[in-house]
Motif scaffolding. Structure first.
Motif, PDB file in Angstrom:
ATOM      1  N   ALA A  69       0.832  -1.206   0.000  1.00 41.54           N
ATOM      2  CA  ALA A  69       0.000   0.000   0.000  1.00 41.54           C
ATOM      3  C   ALA A  69       0.867   1.256   0.000  1.00 41.54           C
ATOM      4  N   GLY A  70       1.982   1.219   0.722  1.00 41.66           N
ATOM      5  CA  GLY A  70       2.902   2.344   0.735  1.00 41.66           C
ATOM      6  C   GLY A  70       3.483   2.613  -0.636  1.00 41.66           C
ATOM      7  N   LEU A  71       3.764   1.550  -1.384  1.00 42.37           N
ATOM      8  CA  LEU A  71       4.280   1.718  -2.747  1.00 42.37           C
ATOM      9  C   LEU A  71       3.225   2.332  -3.659  1.00 42.37           C
ATOM     10  N   VAL A  72       1.975   1.938  -3.458  1.00 39.34           N
ATOM     11  CA  VAL A  72       0.891   2.507  -4.257  1.00 39.34           C
ATOM     12  C   VAL A  72       0.734   3.997  -3.952  1.00 39.34           C
ATOM     13  N   LEU A  73       0.816   4.357  -2.677  1.00 35.39           N
ATOM     14  CA  LEU A  73       0.712   5.779  -2.325  1.00 35.39           C
ATOM     15  C   LEU A  73       1.885   6.571  -2.889  1.00 35.39           C
ATOM     16  N   ALA A  74       3.063   5.987  -2.881  1.00 37.28           N
ATOM     17  CA  ALA A  74       4.224   6.674  -3.457  1.00 37.28           C
ATOM     18  C   ALA A  74       4.027   6.903  -4.952  1.00 37.28           C
ATOM     19  N   LEU A  75       3.460   5.917  -5.631  1.00 44.16           N
ATOM     20  CA  LEU A  75       3.163   6.070  -7.051  1.00 44.16           C
ATOM     21  C   LEU A  75       2.144   7.187  -7.269  1.00 44.16           C
ATOM     22  N   ALA A  76       1.067   7.176  -6.465  1.00 48.26           N
ATOM     23  CA  ALA A  76       0.048   8.219  -6.592  1.00 48.26           C
ATOM     24  C   ALA A  76       0.659   9.599  -6.350  1.00 48.26           C
ATOM     25  N   ASP A  77       1.486   9.702  -5.335  1.00 52.09           N
ATOM     26  CA  ASP A  77       2.128  10.994  -5.033  1.00 52.09           C
ATOM     27  C   ASP A  77       2.976  11.463  -6.206  1.00 52.09           C
ATOM     28  N   SER A  78       3.697  10.538  -6.825  1.00 50.36           N
ATOM     29  CA  SER A  78       4.571  10.912  -7.942  1.00 50.36           C
ATOM     30  C   SER A  78       3.775  11.420  -9.139  1.00 50.36           C
ATOM     31  N   LEU A  79       2.522  10.992  -9.233  1.00 53.33           N
ATOM     32  CA  LEU A  79       1.652  11.396 -10.336  1.00 53.33           C
ATOM     33  C   LEU A  79       0.788  12.600  -9.969  1.00 53.33           C
ATOM     34  N   GLY A  80       0.986  13.127  -8.768  1.00 52.74           N
ATOM     35  CA  GLY A  80       0.209  14.276  -8.339  1.00 52.74           C
ATOM     36  C   GLY A  80      -1.226  13.935  -7.981  1.00 52.74           C
ATOM     37  N   ILE A  81      -1.467  12.678  -7.614  1.00 58.27           N
ATOM     38  CA  ILE A  81      -2.819  12.218  -7.282  1.00 58.27           C
ATOM     39  C   ILE A  81      -2.959  12.156  -5.768  1.00 58.27           C
ATOM     40  N   GLU A  82      -3.853  12.979  -5.240  1.00 63.21           N
ATOM     41  CA  GLU A  82      -4.059  13.011  -3.792  1.00 63.21           C
ATOM     42  C   GLU A  82      -5.161  12.042  -3.375  1.00 63.21           C
ATOM     43  N   ARG A  83      -6.318  12.163  -3.987  1.00 58.03           N
ATOM     44  CA  ARG A  83      -7.464  11.331  -3.624  1.00 58.03           C
ATOM     45  C   ARG A  83      -7.917  10.584  -4.869  1.00 58.03           C
ATOM     46  N   PHE A  84      -8.246   9.311  -4.723  1.00 60.25           N
ATOM     47  CA  PHE A  84      -8.518   8.490  -5.891  1.00 60.25           C
ATOM     48  C   PHE A  84      -9.568   7.429  -5.577  1.00 60.25           C
ATOM     49  N   ALA A  85     -10.214   6.956  -6.635  1.00 54.70           N
ATOM     50  CA  ALA A  85     -10.998   5.730  -6.551  1.00 54.70           C
ATOM     51  C   ALA A  85     -10.034   4.565  -6.735  1.00 54.70           C
TER      52      ALA A  85
END
Length: 377
Positions: A69-85
């Motif tokens: 889950a931490g890796l997924v959040l790091a990926l989202a952060d790198s893409l500028g995605i804060e909140r997601f489905a």
């Protein structure tokens, strides 16, 4: 910093939707679903460590679902995605549950597919991890079809992904599944949650999804007949339909706006005339025209009515023009303002077009005023 290998599809400005894979597969698991979802979402599919193009050393022995889950959040952060489905299958679904429990501010809505809040205890996964570390994945990949699909069905690319995955990373994912149990935290999940079960799934039978649905407040459960463990690959249309209904508030909101602008009587007539042949077009109208364009707050409904009237005159769509003259009145335009819009179309769309438009609008406004309008005036 190393990131999970991923594939992004859809408009960058669309609502983000992250898709997680099952153990042993790659983001190819979503090949028959993601392109359709990317019409309305910024879809980001990711690969587990050691799977597809993700580096094997992103996790090691003793890994947890929290690490993934931490890796997924790091990926989202790198893409500028804060909140997601988020939607995930099996291990990918477990990641979604972890995110919803531990990072609720990041998960706008959640779909958990052919997964569980626990995976039948630690022993089977400890044994599988030991087997893979000892012998690699070739032997285990031979039984992939029986674990993933109903008899006679296969997706060779996914079986190849299983065989080609890094054994150490695969084993570390088994460690994560062995330690995973969120049953006592499910009631804390506040994100709108959908559970999708494959009725023929031997790995995470429907009872596992029902357990989650019973515990998560307001959760919904869909069971797909004929689907085994990798439902998005085996029954993509059924999964797509369920995910669209869950994630696309646009269609529901679009129907509300459509009724507010055009009136219940018009929409009821359109719905009554709907057939299987026209159903997708009606859904298209509600989802895109009304659910995305007319709900955009950048322009007021008055402004949208004026633009729509002009466009309909320009293309000679006078039946639609009549409908939108009524809509313009419902949106607050006066007859004088409608006349001013049509007069401007005479300059930019041509006098004959404006002449026909005035005739259409005059008829509609007269109908609205009623037969005794002159006496009242």
């Amino acid at each position: 910093m190393k990131l999970l290998d991923h594939c992004a599809e859809g408009p960058a400005s669309a609502p983000p939707l992250l898709l997680g894979p099952s153990l042993g597969t790659s983001y190819a698991l979503w090949d028959k679903v993601a392109p359709e979802l990317s019409i309305t979402h910024r879809v980001v599919r990711w690969n587990l460590p050691g799977h597809g193009g993700s580096a094997a050393d992103l996790i090691g022995a003793g890994a947890t679902v929290g690490d993934l889950a931490g890796l997924v959040l790091a990926l989202a952060d790198s893409l500028g995605i804060e909140r997601f489905a988020y939607a995930g299958v099996s291990l990918g679904g477990a990641v979604g549950l972890h995110l919803a429990v531990h990072h609720p501010q990041r998960v706008g809505s959640l779909a958990v597919i052919c997964s569980s809040a626990h995976f039948n205890g630690s022993k089977p996964w400890e044994e599988r991890a030991a087997l893979v570390r000892r012998e690699g994945l070739a032997g285990l990949a031979e039984s992939a079809n029986s674990r993933w699909f109903t008899p006679g069905f296969t997706v060779p690319e996914l079986v190849r992904d299983h065989r080609d995955a890094d054994p150490g990373s695969y084993a570390a994912c088994c460690d994560a599944l062995a330690a995973f149990d969120l049953r006592d935290r499910l009631a804390e999940i506040s994100s709108p949650t959908l559970l999708i079960a494959g009725r023929e799934d031997p790995a995470t039978p429907p009872v596992h999804l029902r357990e989650i649905a019973d515990a998560v407040p307001g959760a919904a459960l869909v069971e797909i007949p004929g689907a085994s463990h990798l439902a998005p690959a085996q029954c993509p249309q059924a999964v797509l339909t369920a995910l669209r209904a869950h994630f696309d508030g646009g269609a529901r909101r679009g129907m509300e706006v459509r009724r507010e602008v055009l009136g219940d009587a018009h929409v009821d007539r359109a719905q009554a005339r709907q057939t299987p042949f026209t159903a997708r077009f009606q859904d298209f109208i509600s989802r895109y025209a009304w659910g995305e364009i007319w709900t955009d707050p950048t322009l007021t409904r008055r402004e949208r009515s004026m633009i729509t009237l002009t466009a309909l005159v320009a293309h000679g769509h006078y039946d639609e023009l009549a409908m939108h003259v009524r809509a313009a009145r419902r949106n607050g335009l006066t007859p004088e303002e409608i006349g001013a819009v049509l007069l401007q179309t005479a300059v930019y769309c041509g006098v004959p077009a404006a002449n026909a438009a005035f005739a259409t609008a005059q008829r509609v406004l007269a109908e609205e005023a009623g037969p005794d309008a002159g006496a009242r005036g």
